[in-house]
Design an enzyme around this catalytic site. Structure first.
Site, short mmCIF file in Angstrom:
data_model
loop_
_atom_site.label_atom_id
_atom_site.label_comp_id
_atom_site.label_asym_id
_atom_site.label_seq_id
_atom_site.Cartn_x
_atom_site.Cartn_y
_atom_site.Cartn_z
N TYR A 150 49.87 38.89 39.10
CA TYR A 150 49.05 39.52 40.15
C TYR A 150 47.63 39.75 39.64
CZ TYR A 150 47.54 42.53 43.87
OH TYR A 150 46.83 43.04 44.91
N TYR A 160 48.34 49.78 40.69
CA TYR A 160 49.22 48.85 39.97
C TYR A 160 49.59 49.37 38.58
CZ TYR A 160 51.23 44.14 39.69
OH TYR A 160 52.08 43.07 39.63
#
Ligand code: NAI
Length: 272
Positions: A150, A160
């Site tokens: 990602y 995240y």
């Protein structure tokens, strides 16, 4: 539509948990493209039952392996070539789990034991699987290995958390191991940096639904879904991309190259 891109190839697919998993879409597409595959996931995933159901549906074998365990990986990479009748041409690493995110710890209050577990599962497992498969000589010349990643590895996406660093390590392994496997066996190693996707791992992240929509609006093509990710993986497992290696490849509808979006700035495009 199938093109026979993987005709006669043999693959190992890590990470199919349920019908939403990106790995489930990859497994299905690989079979459509003519490959024979073995599915694998952590023993705990087998207890949930969905992986056995998927294996039955696809007519393939599923082998339990904790991707952090050298013993489990050894068993897997010994058995898979036996089951498939030859060495492995492609491997998908589609594994991610953050203990700190799961336990809702803020980034400035992370537990370091959990962080190490996160790195082991989400990143070091990638090195382990390549090292074990290479030592056992289970990988075919000219093969292709992909791990899913990602963009937070490269830019800051606060939600995240520690997964950003896990993905940075993962992407670095693709470059480092890509060199060694390329020199020795012409095997390519790449990471595919995927859009936010509605799966178990994805939706475990705080604020995911809002961010999913933001990312969709920011991307000229919209978010890439799991089906299109599987299509992209087919090209990377195929011989058509035989000279592509050690790359982090964005599969994100253009998100990674956007600076600003005029519609969002003026308020014409509203998020939520
Ligand atoms: P998922 O939850 O369906 O897949 C994650 C898989 O990791 C599960 O099958 C789980 O059982 C497996 N796993 C966890 N611990 C393991 C262990 N110790 N050994 C073996 N397997 C283990 O979710 P998804 O979204 O399909 O995730 C696949 C990959 O895609 C992950 O690397 C994720 O970080 C990445 N990715 C996901 C995005 C998203 O928004 N869903 C966006 C970009 C990348």
């Amino acid at each position: 539509m199938a093109y026979g891109l993987l005709k006669g190839k043999r693959g190992v697919v890590f990470g199919a948990l349920d019908e939403h998993s990106i790995a489930t879409h990859v497994a299905k597409r690989a079979i459509e493209e003519g490959a024979s595959i073995v599915l694998t996931n952590a023993p705990v995933a087998f207890r949930a039952g969905t992986i056995n159901k998927l294996a039955e549906e696809l007519g393939v074998e599923a082998i339990a392996a904790d991707a952090t365990s050298i013993d489990d990986l050894t068993n897997l990479f010994e058995k898979a070539p036996e089951i498939l009748g030859g060495k492995i041409d492609f491997v998908l690493h589609s594994i991610g789990m953050s203990v700190n995110i799961r336990k809702k710890r803020e980034y400035f209050d992370l537990n370091y034991d959990w962080m190490q577990k996160t790195y082991d599962i989400s990143a070091i497992s990638f090195h382990k699987m390549m090292q074990v498969a290479h030592k056992l000589d289970s990988l075919n010349e000219g093969g292709s290995i992909i791990a899913l990643t990602y963009i937070a590895a490269d830019r800051t996406f606060p939600f995240y958390s520690e997964m950003a660093e896990a993905k940075a390590i993962l992407e670095s392994y693709a470059r480092s191991f890509g060199y060694h496997l390329g020199e020795r066996k012409r095997i390519r190693v790449n990471t595919v940096s995927q859009s936010p996707t509605m799966t178990k791992a994805g939706s475990g992240v705080k604020g995911f639904a809002e961010f999913f929509e933001y990312s969709d609006k920011m991307s000229p093509l919209g978010n890439a879904d799991a089906e299109s990710c599987a299509d992209y993986c087919m090209t990377l497992f195929s011989d058509l991309t035989r000279m592509v290696t050690m790359q982090n490849l964005y599969h994100d509808g253009g998100f990674s190259k956007m600076g600003m979006h005029p519609g969002i700035m003026t308020g014409e495009l509203r998020i939520i």
